[in-house]
Motif scaffolding. Structure first.
Motif, PDB file in Angstrom:
ATOM      1  N   GLN A  24       0.849  -1.186   0.000  1.00  0.00           N
ATOM      2  CA  GLN A  24       0.000   0.000   0.000  1.00  0.00           C
ATOM      3  C   GLN A  24       0.889   1.242   0.000  1.00  0.00           C
ATOM      4  O   GLN A  24       2.030   1.204   0.468  1.00  0.00           O
ATOM      5  N   ASN A  25       0.356   2.338  -0.507  1.00  0.00           N
ATOM      6  CA  ASN A  25       1.168   3.526  -0.733  1.00  0.00           C
ATOM      7  C   ASN A  25       1.234   4.412   0.509  1.00  0.00           C
ATOM      8  O   ASN A  25       0.987   5.617   0.451  1.00  0.00           O
ATOM      9  N   ASN A  26       1.570   3.784   1.652  1.00  0.00           N
ATOM     10  CA  ASN A  26       1.608   4.532   2.910  1.00  0.00           C
ATOM     11  C   ASN A  26       2.990   4.569   3.540  1.00  0.00           C
ATOM     12  O   ASN A  26       3.154   5.096   4.642  1.00  0.00           O
ATOM     13  N   GLY A  27       3.982   4.001   2.877  1.00  0.00           N
ATOM     14  CA  GLY A  27       5.339   4.040   3.403  1.00  0.00           C
ATOM     15  C   GLY A  27       5.670   2.967   4.406  1.00  0.00           C
ATOM     16  O   GLY A  27       6.802   2.885   4.893  1.00  0.00           O
ATOM     17  N   TRP A  98       3.272  10.470  10.052  1.00  0.00           N
ATOM     18  CA  TRP A  98       1.957   9.853  10.214  1.00  0.00           C
ATOM     19  C   TRP A  98       1.131  10.567  11.277  1.00  0.00           C
ATOM     20  O   TRP A  98      -0.075  10.411  11.344  1.00  0.00           O
ATOM     21  N   GLY A  99       1.776  11.283  12.179  1.00  0.00           N
ATOM     22  CA  GLY A  99       1.084  11.917  13.282  1.00  0.00           C
ATOM     23  C   GLY A  99       1.368  11.204  14.601  1.00  0.00           C
ATOM     24  O   GLY A  99       2.282  10.389  14.698  1.00  0.00           O
ATOM     25  N   GLY A 139      -5.939   8.648  10.154  1.00  0.00           N
ATOM     26  CA  GLY A 139      -5.189   9.009   8.962  1.00  0.00           C
ATOM     27  C   GLY A 139      -5.119   7.881   7.966  1.00  0.00           C
ATOM     28  O   GLY A 139      -5.207   6.696   8.314  1.00  0.00           O
ATOM     29  N   ILE A 140      -4.947   8.264   6.696  1.00  0.00           N
ATOM     30  CA  ILE A 140      -4.915   7.287   5.610  1.00  0.00           C
ATOM     31  C   ILE A 140      -3.761   6.312   5.774  1.00  0.00           C
ATOM     32  O   ILE A 140      -3.870   5.131   5.441  1.00  0.00           O
ATOM     33  N   GLN A 141      -2.608   6.786   6.323  1.00  0.00           N
ATOM     34  CA  GLN A 141      -1.465   5.876   6.476  1.00  0.00           C
ATOM     35  C   GLN A 141      -1.801   4.732   7.420  1.00  0.00           C
ATOM     36  O   GLN A 141      -1.475   3.574   7.155  1.00  0.00           O
ATOM     37  N   SER A 277       9.506   0.023   7.240  1.00  0.00           N
ATOM     38  CA  SER A 277       9.138   0.925   6.148  1.00  0.00           C
ATOM     39  C   SER A 277       9.113   0.182   4.821  1.00  0.00           C
ATOM     40  O   SER A 277       9.543  -0.961   4.713  1.00  0.00           O
ATOM     41  N   SER A 278       8.656   0.881   3.805  1.00  0.00           N
ATOM     42  CA  SER A 278       8.699   0.347   2.441  1.00  0.00           C
ATOM     43  C   SER A 278       9.507   1.276   1.556  1.00  0.00           C
ATOM     44  O   SER A 278      10.642   1.002   1.194  1.00  0.00           O
ATOM     45  N   GLN A 279       8.964   2.463   1.245  1.00  0.00           N
ATOM     46  CA  GLN A 279       9.542   3.369   0.266  1.00  0.00           C
ATOM     47  C   GLN A 279      10.783   4.090   0.799  1.00  0.00           C
ATOM     48  O   GLN A 279      11.086   4.062   1.991  1.00  0.00           O
TER      49      GLN A 279
END
Length: 406
Positions: A24-27, A98-99, A139-141, A277-279
């Motif tokens: 998923q594109n959340n890192g 992410w907060g 949050g979306i992440q 992490s991913s990215q």
């Protein structure tokens, strides 16, 4: 952490299976392990996270409108007979971009390789730990998070840096009040005799195609004993000292050099290998430039770091087939997105997880010292190896096998 019980196989280490959720594109890394929490065991998905210095879990403290995440499970502390409170005061934990997460602090049993899942080959390993019980995050992440909690494996638990509060990625945020929680996951494995002080290693090896992998504590993969395509990245202290970081010599994409050997003489740049992490993410200017160039030209990212046993600078080459990733769930599902993300308060660092680590065998090395009769672990550095079947990420070679296999 405290010693809870003895385990079979003195000092032989433990291997734990990893599963892969959708990218998923959340890192955040899609990789997680099933870990039992409490008594009886509640099996939840945890990331073994070398980018954080605490242990946390989504919990039954959450309300209906908080803590929504893709992993979709929570720890019900009320039904665990081994659970106890450490501090019921609400604390905020910093998750960087992410907060913040609001938590309360408890203590309970963690069981690695739960037998109920049929993953254990040498019996389960149980230890007692403090844990942050999440009661809210948004949050979306977080909504795109494949796991239910994280088990931090920091390089160090030192909190003395004056800049630490400003450079927190997934770290405990210091306050004027005494921090009540204590997290020493890897040291606890040493104290129990699960991991030998002669093999103070944490290793990661994953297979994207099979969606399976392993994290090993106190063990090395013998398939890499004679491998000469490796680099040792000595640990260098960044302003968030718990990160596994090593100084970069240079970084470029195509013909554009973003970090030069000349610039690092006055301001060092760091590479962090973060299994949670991913990215690629980090320094605002560096990551924004990388994204702008990579998304258009698809040129190779080249990182010079470490050195060979001949004294040559080590070199990593990351191709577009590695940094352009198909988003498998969540927002942007079905798109291929270039994985470079600028991050506030991340000056002079490039932090990366599965986008690079999926193509390497990674070993985190500690040194064990005795202080006042107790084990203490000190970071030595990271070893990265090209996989036997895979792209040649490391393009420099060594004359001798890696020291850790001696």
């Amino acid at each position: 952490m405290e010693k809870l019980l003895s385990v079979i196989g003195e000092g032989k280490g433990v291997s734990i299976s990893l599963d892969r959720g959708p990218f998923q594109n959340n890192g955040a890394s899609p990789w997680y392990a099933y870990v039992g929490v409490g008594t009886p065991e509640q099996t939840l998905k945890f990331s073994f996270d070398t980018g954080s210095d605490f242990i946390w879990v989504t919990s039954s403290l959450c309300k209906a409108d908080t803590c929504h995440h893709y992993g979709d499970q929570e720890f019900a502390y009320q039904i665990s007979s081994s659970f106890s409170w450490v501090n019921q005061q609400t604390t905020e934990v910093n998750f960087g971009s992410w907060g913040n997460m609001k938590v309360k602090t408890g203590k309970d049993v963690f069981t690695l390789t739960p037998e109920a899942l049929g993953q254990s080959t040498s019996g389960s390993v149980s230890l007692l730990s403090d844990v942050y019980l999440a009661q809210s995050y948004q949050g979306i992440q977080f909504r795109e998070l494949d796991w239910d909690g994280g088990i931090g494996i920091p390089s160090t638990t030192e909190l003395s840096d004056s800049l630490f509060v400003y450079r927190s990625f997934r770290g405990i945020t210091p306050s004027n009040k005494t921090e009540p929680a204590s997290f020493h996951f890897f040291q606890s494995l040493l104290d129990q005799g699960v991991v030998s002080s002669k093999r103070p290693y944490v290793t990661f090896l994953t297979d994207i195609d099979n969606k399976s992998g392993q994290v090993e504590f106190g063990q090395l993969n013998k398939d890499y004993r004679e491998n000469r395509e490796y680099l040792f990245l000595p640990w260098d202290k960044y302003s968030a000292p718990y990160l596994w970081t090593s100084k970069i010599t240079s970084l470029s994409i195509g013909d554009t050099q973003l970090i030069s050997p000349e610039s690092i003489t006055s301001t060092p740049y760091f590479l962090a290998l973060d299994s949670g992490s991913s990215q690629f993410k980090g320094d605002l200017d560096v990551m924004a430039t990388l994204y702008n160039i990579a998304s258009k030209t698809k040129e190779n990212l080249v990182i010079e770091i470490g050195e060979t046993d001949s004294g040559n600078i080590g070199k990593l080459v990351v191709t577009s087939s590695m940094y352009d990733v198909l988003i498998e769930a969540g927002e942007n599902k079905g798109e291929v997105i270039t994985q470079f993300q600028p991050m506030e308060n991340a000056d002079y660092i490039a932090l990366v997880g599965s986008v690079l680590m999926d193509y390497l065998y990674t070993v985190y090395e500690f040194r064990v010292v005795q202080r006042e009769g107790e084990n203490c672990v000190i970071p030595v550095g990271m070893w990265i190896f090209n996989k036997e079947e895979g792209p040649k990420v490391i393009t420099t070679t060594q004359n001798k096998p890696a020291r850790i296999f001696n």
